[in-house]
Design a protein around this motif. Structure first.
Motif, PDB file in Angstrom:
ATOM      1  N   GLY A  60     108.250  35.864 -32.207  1.00  0.00           N
ATOM      2  CA  GLY A  60     109.228  35.495 -31.162  1.00  0.00           C
ATOM      3  C   GLY A  60     110.039  34.170 -31.641  1.00  0.00           C
ATOM      4  N   ARG A  61     111.013  33.734 -30.796  1.00  0.00           N
ATOM      5  CA  ARG A  61     111.548  32.487 -31.025  1.00  0.00           C
ATOM      6  C   ARG A  61     111.479  31.685 -29.927  1.00  0.00           C
ATOM      7  NH1 ARG A  61     116.651  30.798 -30.043  1.00  0.00           N
ATOM      8  NH2 ARG A  61     117.130  32.457 -28.984  1.00  0.00           N
ATOM      9  N   ASN A  62     111.258  30.412 -30.202  1.00  0.00           N
ATOM     10  CA  ASN A  62     111.499  29.115 -29.316  1.00  0.00           C
ATOM     11  C   ASN A  62     112.960  28.939 -28.878  1.00  0.00           C
ATOM     12  OD1 ASN A  62     111.355  26.848 -28.075  1.00  0.00           O
ATOM     13  ND2 ASN A  62     109.581  25.957 -29.196  1.00  0.00           N
ATOM     14  N   PRO A  63     113.339  29.107 -27.709  1.00  0.00           N
ATOM     15  CA  PRO A  63     114.695  28.994 -27.281  1.00  0.00           C
ATOM     16  C   PRO A  63     115.019  27.351 -27.282  1.00  0.00           C
ATOM     17  CG  PRO A  63     113.551  29.380 -25.492  1.00  0.00           C
ATOM     18  CD  PRO A  63     112.392  29.657 -26.593  1.00  0.00           C
ATOM     19  N   LYS A  64     114.303  26.645 -27.379  1.00  0.00           N
ATOM     20  CA  LYS A  64     114.715  25.034 -27.392  1.00  0.00           C
ATOM     21  C   LYS A  64     114.961  24.630 -29.001  1.00  0.00           C
ATOM     22  CE  LYS A  64     112.592  23.216 -23.294  1.00  0.00           C
ATOM     23  NZ  LYS A  64     111.629  22.016 -22.977  1.00  0.00           N
ATOM     24  N   ILE A  71     103.599  35.297 -31.368  1.00  0.00           N
ATOM     25  CA  ILE A  71     103.065  35.655 -30.051  1.00  0.00           C
ATOM     26  C   ILE A  71     102.022  36.534 -30.124  1.00  0.00           C
ATOM     27  CG2 ILE A  71     103.603  36.522 -27.676  1.00  0.00           C
ATOM     28  CD1 ILE A  71     105.594  34.543 -28.579  1.00  0.00           C
ATOM     29  N   PRO A  72     100.689  36.185 -29.696  1.00  0.00           N
ATOM     30  CA  PRO A  72      99.403  36.666 -29.885  1.00  0.00           C
ATOM     31  C   PRO A  72      99.466  38.192 -28.967  1.00  0.00           C
ATOM     32  CG  PRO A  72      99.078  35.059 -28.428  1.00  0.00           C
ATOM     33  CD  PRO A  72     100.547  34.992 -28.773  1.00  0.00           C
ATOM     34  N   PRO A  73      98.534  39.098 -29.224  1.00  0.00           N
ATOM     35  CA  PRO A  73      98.429  40.238 -28.574  1.00  0.00           C
ATOM     36  C   PRO A  73      98.035  39.917 -27.161  1.00  0.00           C
ATOM     37  CG  PRO A  73      96.803  40.252 -30.216  1.00  0.00           C
ATOM     38  CD  PRO A  73      97.635  39.052 -30.343  1.00  0.00           C
ATOM     39  N   LYS A  74      98.536  40.807 -26.240  1.00  0.00           N
ATOM     40  CA  LYS A  74      98.076  40.587 -24.820  1.00  0.00           C
ATOM     41  C   LYS A  74      97.821  41.993 -23.989  1.00  0.00           C
ATOM     42  CE  LYS A  74     102.887  39.711 -23.650  1.00  0.00           C
ATOM     43  NZ  LYS A  74     103.544  38.429 -23.238  1.00  0.00           N
ATOM     44  N   ARG A  75      97.277  41.982 -22.897  1.00  0.00           N
ATOM     45  CA  ARG A  75      97.196  43.004 -21.954  1.00  0.00           C
ATOM     46  C   ARG A  75      97.606  42.712 -20.727  1.00  0.00           C
ATOM     47  NH1 ARG A  75      91.237  45.333 -22.037  1.00  0.00           N
ATOM     48  NH2 ARG A  75      90.843  43.158 -21.014  1.00  0.00           N
TER      49      ARG A  75
END
Length: 91
Positions: A60-64, A71-75
């Motif tokens: 991903g990209r930090n917008p600031k 970004i780690p995997p998630k459920r």
């Protein structure tokens, strides 16, 4: 409706004490949480179903700062409305 209102409604309709109603709600939500942790699908006929959706890791990209971030995997749990509930809401 929040959790406290749910407890009050259960207390009135089931003729329970506030502590008994709170314990029933706690057991219900704890059971749902345990099933989510195990990755199980939950179905309450006529009302809804929940399933766990798995996401892979991505960049991903930090917008600031515009820096790339992993970004780690998630459920995450997803809610699907049941047919009877849809009909009751959209009468």
């Amino acid at each position: 409706m929040n959790k406290l209102e749910l407890i009050s409604t259960l207390k009135e309709r089931a003729n329970l004490t506030k502590n008994e109603a709170a314990e029933v709600i706690k057991i219900f939500f704890d059971s749902l949480s345990d099933s989510f942790i195990k990755g199980e699908r939950i179905e309450i006929r006529g009302f809804c179903s929940f399933h766990i959706k798995k996401y892979k890791s991505y960049t991903g990209r930090n917008p600031k700062t515009s820096q790339k971030v992993i970004i780690p995997p998630k459920r995450l749990p997803f809610f699907k409305c049941g047919k009877e509930l849809k009909e009751r809401v959209d009468y």
